[in-house]
Structures are given as structure tokens and as C-alpha cells.
Design an enzyme around this catalytic site. Sequence first.
Site, PDB file in Angstrom:
ATOM      1  N   HIS A   1      73.630  -2.585 -63.042  1.00  0.00           N
ATOM      2  CA  HIS A   1      73.394  -1.340 -63.785  1.00  0.00           C
ATOM      3  C   HIS A   1      74.424  -0.303 -63.363  1.00  0.00           C
ATOM      4  O   HIS A   1      75.151  -0.493 -62.372  1.00  0.00           O
ATOM      5  CB  HIS A   1      71.968  -0.816 -63.557  1.00  0.00           C
TER       6      HIS A   1
HETATM    7  P1  TYD Z   1      66.756  -1.434 -59.016  1.00  0.00           P
HETATM    8  O1  TYD Z   1      67.473  -0.135 -58.850  1.00  0.00           O
HETATM    9  O2  TYD Z   1      66.867  -2.123 -60.324  1.00  0.00           O
HETATM   10  O3  TYD Z   1      67.226  -2.448 -57.856  1.00  0.00           O
HETATM   11  P2  TYD Z   1      68.666  -3.029 -57.470  1.00  0.00           P
HETATM   12  O4  TYD Z   1      69.704  -2.147 -58.056  1.00  0.00           O
HETATM   13  O5  TYD Z   1      68.676  -3.007 -55.987  1.00  0.00           O
HETATM   14  O6  TYD Z   1      68.747  -4.421 -57.942  1.00  0.00           O
HETATM   15  O7  TYD Z   1      65.229  -1.197 -58.637  1.00  0.00           O
HETATM   16  C1  TYD Z   1      64.302  -2.247 -58.550  1.00  0.00           C
HETATM   17  C2  TYD Z   1      62.910  -1.671 -58.712  1.00  0.00           C
HETATM   18  O8  TYD Z   1      62.604  -0.766 -57.631  1.00  0.00           O
HETATM   19  C3  TYD Z   1      62.731  -0.884 -60.002  1.00  0.00           C
HETATM   20  O9  TYD Z   1      61.454  -1.229 -60.535  1.00  0.00           O
HETATM   21  C4  TYD Z   1      62.722   0.553 -59.568  1.00  0.00           C
HETATM   22  C5  TYD Z   1      62.245   0.510 -58.132  1.00  0.00           C
HETATM   23  N1  TYD Z   1      62.884   1.544 -57.301  1.00  0.00           N
HETATM   24  C6  TYD Z   1      62.152   2.627 -56.878  1.00  0.00           C
HETATM   25  O10 TYD Z   1      60.960   2.761 -57.187  1.00  0.00           O
HETATM   26  N2  TYD Z   1      62.760   3.561 -56.080  1.00  0.00           N
HETATM   27  C7  TYD Z   1      64.065   3.463 -55.712  1.00  0.00           C
HETATM   28  O11 TYD Z   1      64.584   4.340 -54.982  1.00  0.00           O
HETATM   29  C8  TYD Z   1      64.826   2.337 -56.191  1.00  0.00           C
HETATM   30  C9  TYD Z   1      66.271   2.174 -55.830  1.00  0.00           C
HETATM   31  C10 TYD Z   1      64.196   1.397 -56.972  1.00  0.00           C
END
Ligand code: TYD
Length: 133
Positions: A50
Site C-alpha cells: 500500500h
Molecule cells: P496494514 O497497515 O495493512 O499492515 P502492513 O502494512 O504491516 O502489512 O495493517 C494491518 C491491520 O492492522 C489493518 O487491519 C489495520 C490494523 N492496524 C491498526 O489497527 N493500527 C496500526 O497502527 C496499523 C499499522 C495497522
Amino acid sequence: MKSGDRVEFPQVHDSRGNLSFIEAGRHVPFEIRRVYYLYDVPGGAERGGHAHKALQQVIIAMSGSFDLVLDDGSRRWTVGLNRSHYGIYVGPNTWREMENFSSGAVCLVLASEFYDEGDYIRDYDDFRAWVNR
Ligand code: TYD
């Protein structure tokens, strides 16, 4: 500062091991509002996938190693992370993926904003359209 730049933290070495520190307003080019970390990442898993419209981050390999793939919409490059005394700055409008996590790797992220799903661009084609707008 541009995405992919290294952010070095002070290191204190002595016979008992190494110590690094990160002071607010001094070592990171934004106000830190949130810290999160990835751990127990299974072999072969990919994280990220993303971009963000406004969020700034510094990504650190606190333990172990992983590859950070960055993409600004016209160029894609990979930065290997395996030391905890520096991080990689990732600014707005940069697609990021994290892969090749070693066993026991811990990825620490310093972030400029609270979690906000509305700041994410989760579709690569939407990202390309956003950066070329
Ligand atoms: P995501 O940012 O997609 O993870 P990555 O980039 O590490 O693969 O986040 C995964 C899940 O965690 C999503 O459902 C949102 C949640 N999340 C939070 O609740 N708080 C946060 O600070 C972050 C980074 C993610």
C-alpha cells in the site's frame, strides 16, 4: 528527505554491547505520533502492499532482516534492512512492500500520524493514478 533515504541513530558501543536511541524532534524528521511493529512474521509472508497520501514513516529492522521494496510510481527499488542503528524514511505517495523476513525478524515503524485507514491507498492501479494525477 526523500523516500529510501537512511536515517541514522546514535550508537554507543561498549564491551557490554551496543545501545542506540531515538529522541523526539532530533533524530526523525517528523513528530512521532505512533509506533508499531511487525513480529512473528511467517516465512514467505509479505507485508505492506500500500501507499499513504500523507503519512511519513521510518522503518527499522530491530532484529533479523527483511527487504523493503519501494515504488514511486515510475521506479521500483529494494532496500535490504538488517541493522537496528538506522531506518529508512518512507514519505507520502510511495508504494511499499516488505518481504523475505528472516526468522525472528522485528520491523519497528515510527509514524507521523495516528492510524487512519482513510490515508491508505491499497490498490496499485489506484496508486499509479494518484501519483500521475
Ligand atoms: P496494514 O497497515 O495493512 O499492515 P502492513 O502494512 O504491516 O502489512 O495493517 C494491518 C491491520 O492492522 C489493518 O487491519 C489495520 C490494523 N492496524 C491498526 O489497527 N493500527 C496500526 O497502527 C496499523 C499499522 C495497522
